[in-house]
Design a protein around this motif. Sequence first.
Motif, PDB file in Angstrom:
ATOM      1  N   GLN A 143       0.830  -1.201   0.000  1.00 46.84           N
ATOM      2  CA  GLN A 143       0.000   0.000   0.000  1.00 46.84           C
ATOM      3  C   GLN A 143       0.867   1.255   0.000  1.00 46.84           C
ATOM      4  N   MET A 144       1.917   1.267   0.801  1.00 44.18           N
ATOM      5  CA  MET A 144       2.776   2.441   0.895  1.00 44.18           C
ATOM      6  C   MET A 144       3.548   2.679  -0.397  1.00 44.18           C
ATOM      7  N   ALA A 145       3.770   1.622  -1.168  1.00 39.40           N
ATOM      8  CA  ALA A 145       4.488   1.763  -2.435  1.00 39.40           C
ATOM      9  C   ALA A 145       3.592   2.273  -3.557  1.00 39.40           C
ATOM     10  N   ASN A 146       2.286   2.313  -3.324  1.00 38.66           N
ATOM     11  CA  ASN A 146       1.332   2.779  -4.319  1.00 38.66           C
ATOM     12  C   ASN A 146       0.929   4.216  -3.974  1.00 38.66           C
ATOM     13  N   PRO A 147       1.342   5.215  -4.755  1.00 35.90           N
ATOM     14  CA  PRO A 147       1.039   6.606  -4.397  1.00 35.90           C
ATOM     15  C   PRO A 147      -0.450   6.889  -4.240  1.00 35.90           C
ATOM     16  N   SER A 148      -1.298   6.182  -4.994  1.00 32.46           N
ATOM     17  CA  SER A 148      -2.736   6.433  -4.893  1.00 32.46           C
ATOM     18  C   SER A 148      -3.310   5.948  -3.576  1.00 32.46           C
ATOM     19  N   LEU A 149      -2.753   4.849  -3.022  1.00 30.71           N
ATOM     20  CA  LEU A 149      -3.256   4.280  -1.775  1.00 30.71           C
ATOM     21  C   LEU A 149      -2.500   4.764  -0.549  1.00 30.71           C
ATOM     22  N   SER A 150      -1.261   5.185  -0.716  1.00 27.12           N
ATOM     23  CA  SER A 150      -0.440   5.503   0.460  1.00 27.12           C
ATOM     24  C   SER A 150      -0.918   6.757   1.179  1.00 27.12           C
ATOM     25  N   ARG A 151      -1.751   7.567   0.534  1.00 21.01           N
ATOM     26  CA  ARG A 151      -2.298   8.737   1.225  1.00 21.01           C
ATOM     27  C   ARG A 151      -3.489   8.381   2.113  1.00 21.01           C
ATOM     28  N   PHE A 152      -3.924   7.119   2.087  1.00 23.24           N
ATOM     29  CA  PHE A 152      -4.984   6.629   2.957  1.00 23.24           C
ATOM     30  C   PHE A 152      -4.403   5.724   4.046  1.00 23.24           C
ATOM     31  N   ASP A 153      -5.210   5.476   5.079  1.00 19.61           N
ATOM     32  CA  ASP A 153      -4.864   4.546   6.162  1.00 19.61           C
ATOM     33  C   ASP A 153      -5.936   3.469   6.242  1.00 19.61           C
ATOM     34  N   PRO A 154      -6.031   2.588   5.244  1.00 24.70           N
ATOM     35  CA  PRO A 154      -7.147   1.639   5.195  1.00 24.70           C
ATOM     36  C   PRO A 154      -7.015   0.520   6.215  1.00 24.70           C
ATOM     37  N   LEU A 155      -8.162  -0.061   6.567  1.00 28.07           N
ATOM     38  CA  LEU A 155      -8.201  -1.308   7.313  1.00 28.07           C
ATOM     39  C   LEU A 155      -7.707  -2.433   6.393  1.00 28.07           C
ATOM     40  N   PRO A 156      -7.497  -3.652   6.909  1.00 30.11           N
ATOM     41  CA  PRO A 156      -6.806  -4.689   6.119  1.00 30.11           C
ATOM     42  C   PRO A 156      -7.375  -4.984   4.746  1.00 30.11           C
ATOM     43  N   ARG A 157      -8.702  -4.980   4.586  1.00 26.05           N
ATOM     44  CA  ARG A 157      -9.270  -5.292   3.274  1.00 26.05           C
ATOM     45  C   ARG A 157      -9.833  -4.023   2.632  1.00 26.05           C
ATOM     46  N   ILE A 158      -9.348  -3.680   1.457  1.00 25.53           N
ATOM     47  CA  ILE A 158      -9.906  -2.562   0.710  1.00 25.53           C
ATOM     48  C   ILE A 158     -11.125  -3.064  -0.055  1.00 25.53           C
TER      49      ILE A 158
ATOM     50  N   ASP B 184     -12.048  13.981  -4.682  1.00 17.57           N
ATOM     51  CA  ASP B 184     -10.937  13.481  -5.503  1.00 17.57           C
ATOM     52  C   ASP B 184     -10.897  11.962  -5.563  1.00 17.57           C
ATOM     53  N   SER B 185     -11.004  11.349  -4.385  1.00 20.70           N
ATOM     54  CA  SER B 185     -10.898   9.886  -4.303  1.00 20.70           C
ATOM     55  C   SER B 185     -11.498   9.412  -2.997  1.00 20.70           C
ATOM     56  N   VAL B 186     -11.965   8.171  -3.011  1.00 23.94           N
ATOM     57  CA  VAL B 186     -12.641   7.565  -1.856  1.00 23.94           C
ATOM     58  C   VAL B 186     -12.084   6.165  -1.656  1.00 23.94           C
ATOM     59  N   CYS B 187     -11.779   5.835  -0.409  1.00 25.81           N
ATOM     60  CA  CYS B 187     -11.343   4.476  -0.071  1.00 25.81           C
ATOM     61  C   CYS B 187     -12.238   3.932   1.030  1.00 25.81           C
ATOM     62  N   LEU B 188     -12.933   2.840   0.741  1.00 21.87           N
ATOM     63  CA  LEU B 188     -13.738   2.136   1.749  1.00 21.87           C
ATOM     64  C   LEU B 188     -13.011   0.840   2.072  1.00 21.87           C
ATOM     65  N   SER B 189     -12.721   0.621   3.335  1.00 26.98           N
ATOM     66  CA  SER B 189     -11.995  -0.576   3.756  1.00 26.98           C
ATOM     67  C   SER B 189     -12.699  -1.217   4.949  1.00 26.98           C
ATOM     68  N   GLY B 190     -12.332  -2.469   5.220  1.00 31.49           N
ATOM     69  CA  GLY B 190     -12.941  -3.197   6.324  1.00 31.49           C
ATOM     70  C   GLY B 190     -11.944  -4.127   6.996  1.00 31.49           C
ATOM     71  N   ASP B 191     -12.312  -4.593   8.161  1.00 30.13           N
ATOM     72  CA  ASP B 191     -11.445  -5.502   8.911  1.00 30.13           C
ATOM     73  C   ASP B 191     -12.031  -6.902   8.838  1.00 30.13           C
ATOM     74  N   PHE B 192     -12.101  -7.452   7.629  1.00 28.79           N
ATOM     75  CA  PHE B 192     -12.629  -8.790   7.427  1.00 28.79           C
ATOM     76  C   PHE B 192     -12.163  -9.304   6.071  1.00 28.79           C
TER      77      PHE B 192
END
Length: 297
Positions: free
Chosen positions: A14-29, A289-297
């Motif tokens: 996730q940290m290596a992907n610039p689009s995702l590294s600006r988020f702090d997602p739970l384990p499953r995107i 700009d962008s939306v990330c929905l994540s979950g812990d499952f």
Amino acid sequence: MTDIAGNDLRRAMQMANPSLSRFDPLPRIITFDDFDRGFSGWTQLVGNYEEDLDSMLPGYAQHLSPMLSTLPHWDAGSHGSFDGSYALKIATRPKRGAQNVAIKRLTFRHAGPIRIEAYVTFKPEASELKLSEADVRSFGFLYDLQVGDGAGDGGQRVMPHMRFLNALDGEHIQRWQFKPQTTSFKPIGHDDKTVSHYHLAPEGWVDLPGGEQRLCYNEIPTKVNWTYLCLDFDLATMQCTGFRCNDRVFDVSTYEPIRIPAMKNLWCMLNLGFFAETDTDKRAFLYVDSVCLSGDF
């Protein structure tokens, strides 16, 4: 691979992907929507109707479709989005108190923790050569959730709402609020199959404790700066567990979502929404700009 090693690898990717590294997602995107790739399922919130479009409640009838926008403005061309060309634009009609909502409709497969994160910015239409910082009344976001059908008659539909009340009747307020109650239900049509309620009505908003916040609003009416939002919710307990905006973490101990009896055809519903509201007779814009929905499952 151990769980610890797997988590470390997932985080490194996730940290290596610039689009995702600006988020702090739970384990499953669950979904990641960057509007440079299109609408990604986001659409107009259409109210319930039956037999005749005029049966739709007025609150819903005012809604318009969201647009893909390069954030154009008259003095310097297009602003562009956070890291690309396009953002989702949610625009109200040019009438004081008008609202508009964009929604994405999903279902969930596990009742566990979820997190929505987004980068947004808001502005009124730059139709005057002045800052107009109090022309947007509010912007916000929401979940629309319902338990699975195994809950039976005791299940609930739960609608967590959060809004930034920027201004009201010209007064610059700048405060986060939540909404614990909706409006009364009204029957739609004549077959006793459909009802409707306008949950974004102006009545019933409650101040979030310590919810005063001054957001970045740049010095002329065409400049924008992107704001980070994050709301945590637990589908098992149907309780809000956290909220932050930029560098601020807010107390959600008194936060209470709208709760109504489960509806007969909305089991496992997991809807996301963003909305804007104008305080003057000019359009208010919320850009996502962008939306990330994540979950812990």
